[in-house]
Design a protein around this motif. Structure first.
Motif, PDB file in Angstrom:
ATOM      1  N   SER A  14       9.598  55.257  28.517  1.00 54.47           N
ATOM      2  CA  SER A  14       9.343  56.693  28.654  1.00 54.47           C
ATOM      3  C   SER A  14      10.543  57.457  29.199  1.00 54.47           C
ATOM      4  N   SER A  15      11.467  56.752  29.846  1.00 50.88           N
ATOM      5  CA  SER A  15      12.641  57.415  30.420  1.00 50.88           C
ATOM      6  C   SER A  15      13.780  57.550  29.419  1.00 50.88           C
ATOM      7  N   LEU A  16      13.631  56.924  28.254  1.00 53.12           N
ATOM      8  CA  LEU A  16      14.694  56.959  27.254  1.00 53.12           C
ATOM      9  C   LEU A  16      14.514  58.213  26.393  1.00 53.12           C
ATOM     10  N   VAL A  17      14.956  59.342  26.948  1.00 51.06           N
ATOM     11  CA  VAL A  17      14.769  60.649  26.322  1.00 51.06           C
ATOM     12  C   VAL A  17      16.120  61.211  25.912  1.00 51.06           C
ATOM     13  N   GLU A  18      16.203  61.689  24.682  1.00 57.95           N
ATOM     14  CA  GLU A  18      17.459  62.255  24.191  1.00 57.95           C
ATOM     15  C   GLU A  18      17.882  63.447  25.054  1.00 57.95           C
ATOM     16  N   GLY A  19      19.150  63.441  25.467  1.00 55.36           N
ATOM     17  CA  GLY A  19      19.693  64.476  26.326  1.00 55.36           C
ATOM     18  C   GLY A  19      19.693  64.118  27.798  1.00 55.36           C
ATOM     19  N   ARG A  20      18.954  63.089  28.178  1.00 47.84           N
ATOM     20  CA  ARG A  20      18.879  62.685  29.579  1.00 47.84           C
ATOM     21  C   ARG A  20      20.075  61.814  29.944  1.00 47.84           C
ATOM     22  N   LYS A  21      20.489  61.872  31.200  1.00 48.34           N
ATOM     23  CA  LYS A  21      21.547  61.008  31.720  1.00 48.34           C
ATOM     24  C   LYS A  21      20.917  59.812  32.423  1.00 48.34           C
ATOM     25  N   ILE A  22      21.486  58.649  32.177  1.00 52.14           N
ATOM     26  CA  ILE A  22      21.077  57.429  32.863  1.00 52.14           C
ATOM     27  C   ILE A  22      22.340  56.709  33.319  1.00 52.14           C
ATOM     28  N   ALA A  23      22.201  55.723  34.182  1.00 53.19           N
ATOM     29  CA  ALA A  23      23.352  54.953  34.664  1.00 53.19           C
ATOM     30  C   ALA A  23      23.254  53.515  34.157  1.00 53.19           C
ATOM     31  N   ILE A  24      24.363  52.997  33.662  1.00 55.41           N
ATOM     32  CA  ILE A  24      24.420  51.617  33.177  1.00 55.41           C
ATOM     33  C   ILE A  24      25.634  50.922  33.786  1.00 55.41           C
ATOM     34  N   HIS A  25      25.592  49.592  33.824  1.00 47.43           N
ATOM     35  CA  HIS A  25      26.682  48.800  34.386  1.00 47.43           C
ATOM     36  C   HIS A  25      27.799  48.612  33.361  1.00 47.43           C
ATOM     37  N   ASN A  26      29.019  48.884  33.786  1.00 46.83           N
ATOM     38  CA  ASN A  26      30.215  48.512  33.023  1.00 46.83           C
ATOM     39  C   ASN A  26      30.211  48.966  31.574  1.00 46.83           C
ATOM     40  N   ASN A  27      29.528  50.081  31.268  1.00 49.23           N
ATOM     41  CA  ASN A  27      29.454  50.543  29.881  1.00 49.23           C
ATOM     42  C   ASN A  27      28.914  49.468  28.941  1.00 49.23           C
ATOM     43  N   LEU A  28      28.095  48.558  29.481  1.00 47.56           N
ATOM     44  CA  LEU A  28      27.504  47.440  28.741  1.00 47.56           C
ATOM     45  C   LEU A  28      28.557  46.446  28.252  1.00 47.56           C
ATOM     46  N   ASN A  29      29.720  46.463  28.865  1.00 43.08           N
ATOM     47  CA  ASN A  29      30.682  45.399  28.603  1.00 43.08           C
ATOM     48  C   ASN A  29      30.153  44.087  29.169  1.00 43.08           C
ATOM     49  N   ASP A  30      30.481  42.996  28.525  1.00 40.99           N
ATOM     50  CA  ASP A  30      30.064  41.675  28.981  1.00 40.99           C
ATOM     51  C   ASP A  30      31.054  41.176  30.023  1.00 40.99           C
ATOM     52  N   PRO A  31      30.592  40.833  31.253  1.00 41.00           N
ATOM     53  CA  PRO A  31      31.517  40.317  32.257  1.00 41.00           C
ATOM     54  C   PRO A  31      32.083  38.947  31.895  1.00 41.00           C
ATOM     55  N   ALA A  32      31.444  38.242  30.965  1.00 44.17           N
ATOM     56  CA  ALA A  32      31.951  36.940  30.528  1.00 44.17           C
ATOM     57  C   ALA A  32      32.848  37.127  29.313  1.00 44.17           C
ATOM     58  N   PRO A  33      34.124  36.739  29.386  1.00 47.97           N
ATOM     59  CA  PRO A  33      35.035  36.933  28.253  1.00 47.97           C
ATOM     60  C   PRO A  33      34.541  36.215  27.001  1.00 47.97           C
ATOM     61  N   SER A  34      34.758  36.848  25.865  1.00 42.06           N
ATOM     62  CA  SER A  34      34.370  36.240  24.597  1.00 42.06           C
ATOM     63  C   SER A  34      35.342  35.121  24.233  1.00 42.06           C
ATOM     64  N   PRO A  58      27.242  56.995  34.841  1.00 42.30           N
ATOM     65  CA  PRO A  58      26.290  57.706  33.988  1.00 42.30           C
ATOM     66  C   PRO A  58      26.731  57.778  32.534  1.00 42.30           C
ATOM     67  N   VAL A  59      25.740  57.802  31.656  1.00 45.71           N
ATOM     68  CA  VAL A  59      25.945  58.057  30.232  1.00 45.71           C
ATOM     69  C   VAL A  59      24.845  59.021  29.799  1.00 45.71           C
ATOM     70  N   THR A  60      25.083  59.715  28.696  1.00 44.89           N
ATOM     71  CA  THR A  60      24.089  60.632  28.157  1.00 44.89           C
ATOM     72  C   THR A  60      23.449  60.018  26.919  1.00 44.89           C
ATOM     73  N   ILE A  61      22.131  60.062  26.840  1.00 39.23           N
ATOM     74  CA  ILE A  61      21.395  59.547  25.687  1.00 39.23           C
ATOM     75  C   ILE A  61      21.456  60.582  24.572  1.00 39.23           C
ATOM     76  N   LEU A  62      22.074  60.206  23.448  1.00 41.58           N
ATOM     77  CA  LEU A  62      22.193  61.135  22.331  1.00 41.58           C
ATOM     78  C   LEU A  62      21.126  60.919  21.267  1.00 41.58           C
ATOM     79  N   LYS A  63      20.872  59.670  20.921  1.00 43.80           N
ATOM     80  CA  LYS A  63      19.903  59.343  19.880  1.00 43.80           C
ATOM     81  C   LYS A  63      19.120  58.107  20.291  1.00 43.80           C
ATOM     82  N   VAL A  64      17.871  58.058  19.881  1.00 48.71           N
ATOM     83  CA  VAL A  64      17.027  56.903  20.182  1.00 48.71           C
ATOM     84  C   VAL A  64      16.229  56.538  18.938  1.00 48.71           C
ATOM     85  N   ALA A  65      16.221  55.262  18.591  1.00 46.33           N
ATOM     86  CA  ALA A  65      15.366  54.740  17.525  1.00 46.33           C
ATOM     87  C   ALA A  65      14.456  53.705  18.162  1.00 46.33           C
ATOM     88  N   LYS A  66      13.173  53.997  18.253  1.00 44.29           N
ATOM     89  CA  LYS A  66      12.237  53.146  18.991  1.00 44.29           C
ATOM     90  C   LYS A  66      11.318  52.373  18.047  1.00 44.29           C
TER      91      LYS A  66
END
Length: 312
Positions: free
Chosen positions: A87-107, A206-214
Motif C-alpha cells: 500500500s505504500s508503493l504509490v507513484e510520486g511518493r518518496k521512499i528510502a532504500i539501501h545503496n540504490n539496490l546495489n549488491d554489496p557482494a561483488p559479481s 531517498p528515491v521517488t517512485i515513478l511507475k509501479v506494475a503490481k
C-alpha cells in the motif's frame, strides 16, 4: 529418450511489466550477469572462464571454522533489506532504500563446468576445504563469507519452501526447471547506479517512485527467487516460494547531478504465517506474523516465474 534439463527463456532481457519505464541504460548495453545465466548457446551453462586454482592453507578444527561465520545471519532472510507494504508503493511518493539496490557482494563468474565436481559440498563442515579450494586465507573477510554461505547452504530449507544453492549455471537451471518447468521468464533489478560504495549495505537514501506494475506475473503462484551470496565465485541461494506477487517499480534517485532510474524488482509475500517470529520484516514494518510483506531485490538477485502463456 531422456535428455538433459534445459530451460527455454522467452525473454533474455528483463521484461517491462505493465507500462513500467525502460531501463536508463543505453540499448545494446550488455549485462554480464544475465548473459551468463541466460546463455542461449549453452543452455545456461557458462564456459570460457579460467580454471580455479586451489592452494592449501593450514588445517583447523571444524568448530573453529564454524565460529568464523557472520553470527548475525541465521537464515537467508537476514540478508534482506528494504521491506515495505504494498500500500505504500504509490507513484510520486518518496521512499528510502539501501545503496540504490546495489549488491554489496561483488559479481563474480561461476566456477567453470569442468571444475564444479571438485568443489567441496557447501556445508559448514567443509568450510576449510572450500577455503583451501579457492586459496582463501582464514583471517580474511572472504573466509567469513565462505563459512556464512556454507552455513546457509548446508542448512534445512525454510518452512514451506524448497531450496538449493547453485554454484554453476547448470545447477541453477536444474533447480528452476524442477520447480517451474522448462519454460520460464527471468526478472532482475536493473540500472542501480553506483553512487555509494558497495563495501557497506547500510547507506540509505531517498528515491521517488515513478511507475509501479503490481501483481502482473502469476499472482499467488510459485516463483523461484535466487539470492546472490558473497563467495569467491558466483553462488546463488535459490528458493521456491508460493503465495507471492512480483512487482516492478521504476525509482528515480535523488541528490545527483543527473538522475538515475532504477527498474527495481520486488516480491510481496501474501501470507507470512510460516515465517520465523524473528523475521526482520515484522520489526521493520510493525506488522503481525501472517500479514503481507514486500521487499526489494538487489541488482544481482534473480526472479523466475513460469512463462506467460500466449494465445494462438
Amino acid at each position: 529418450m531422456a535428455s538433459s534439463v534445459t530451460i527455454l527463456f522467452l525473454l533474455l532481457s528483463i521484461i517491462s511489466m505493465g507500462g513500467a519505464l525502460a531501463s536508463s541504460k543505453p540499448s545494446g548495453s550488455s549485462d554480464p550477469l544475465i548473459g551468463e545465466v541466460c546463455s542461449t548457446q549453452s543452455h545456461l551453462v557458462c564456459t570460457n572462464y579460467d580454471d580455479v586454482q586451489a592452494t592449501s592453507i593450514a588445517a583447523d578444527q571444524v568448530a573453529t571454522a564454524a565460529s568464523m561465520r557472520d553470527a548475525s545471519i541465521q537464515t537467508i532472510n537476514d540478508l534482506q533489506e528494504d521491506f515495505f507494504l504494498e500500500s505504500s508503493l504509490v507513484e510520486g511518493r518518496k521512499i528510502a532504500i539501501h545503496n540504490n539496490l546495489n549488491d554489496p557482494a561483488p559479481s563474480r563468474p561461476f566456477v567453470p563446468s569442468s571444475a564444479v565436481s571438485s568443489l567441496p559440498e557447501l556445508t559448514t563442515y567443509n568450510a576449510l576445504d572450500i577455503m583451501s579450494y579457492f586459496g582463501v586465507a582464514r583471517d580474511s573477510s572472504m573466509a567469513t563469507a565462505i563459512v556464512t554461505a556454507a552455513y546457509l547452504c548446508g542448512g534445512a530449507a525454510l518452512p514451506g519452501e524448497a531450496k538449493s544453492c547453485a554454484a554453476s549455471t547448470k545447477a541453477l537451471a536444474a533447480f528452476v526447471a524442477s520447480e517451474l518447468g522448462n519454460n520460464v521468464s527471468i526478472y532482475a533489478t536493473k540500472g542501480a547506479p553506483t553512487t555509494y560504495s558497495t563495501s557497506t549495505s547500510h547507506v540509505k537514501a531517498p528515491v521517488t517512485i515513478l511507475k509501479v506494475a503490481k501483481g502482473s506475473v502469476e499472482e499467488g503462484r510459485k516463483i523461484v527467487v535466487c539470492h546472490h551470496l558473497a563467495f569467491p565465485s558466483a553462488l546463488y541461494y535459490c528458493h521456491a516460494v508460493t503465495g507471492t506477487k512480483v512487482i516492478q517499480a521504476t525509482l528515480k534517485t535523488e541528490g545527483r547531478l543527473r538522475a538515475a532510474y532504477i527498474k527495481a524488482m520486488a516480491v510481496c509475500h501474501l501470507n507470512t504465517e510460516l515465517w520465523l517470529s524473528r523475521h526482520p520484516a515484522f520489526k521493520a514494518l510493525n506488522i503481525a506474523r501472517g500479514d503481507e510483506a514486500c521487499h526489494f531485490l538487489v541488482e544481482n538477485d534473480l526472479v523466475f516465474t513460469r512463462a506467460l502463456q500466449t494465445s494462438g
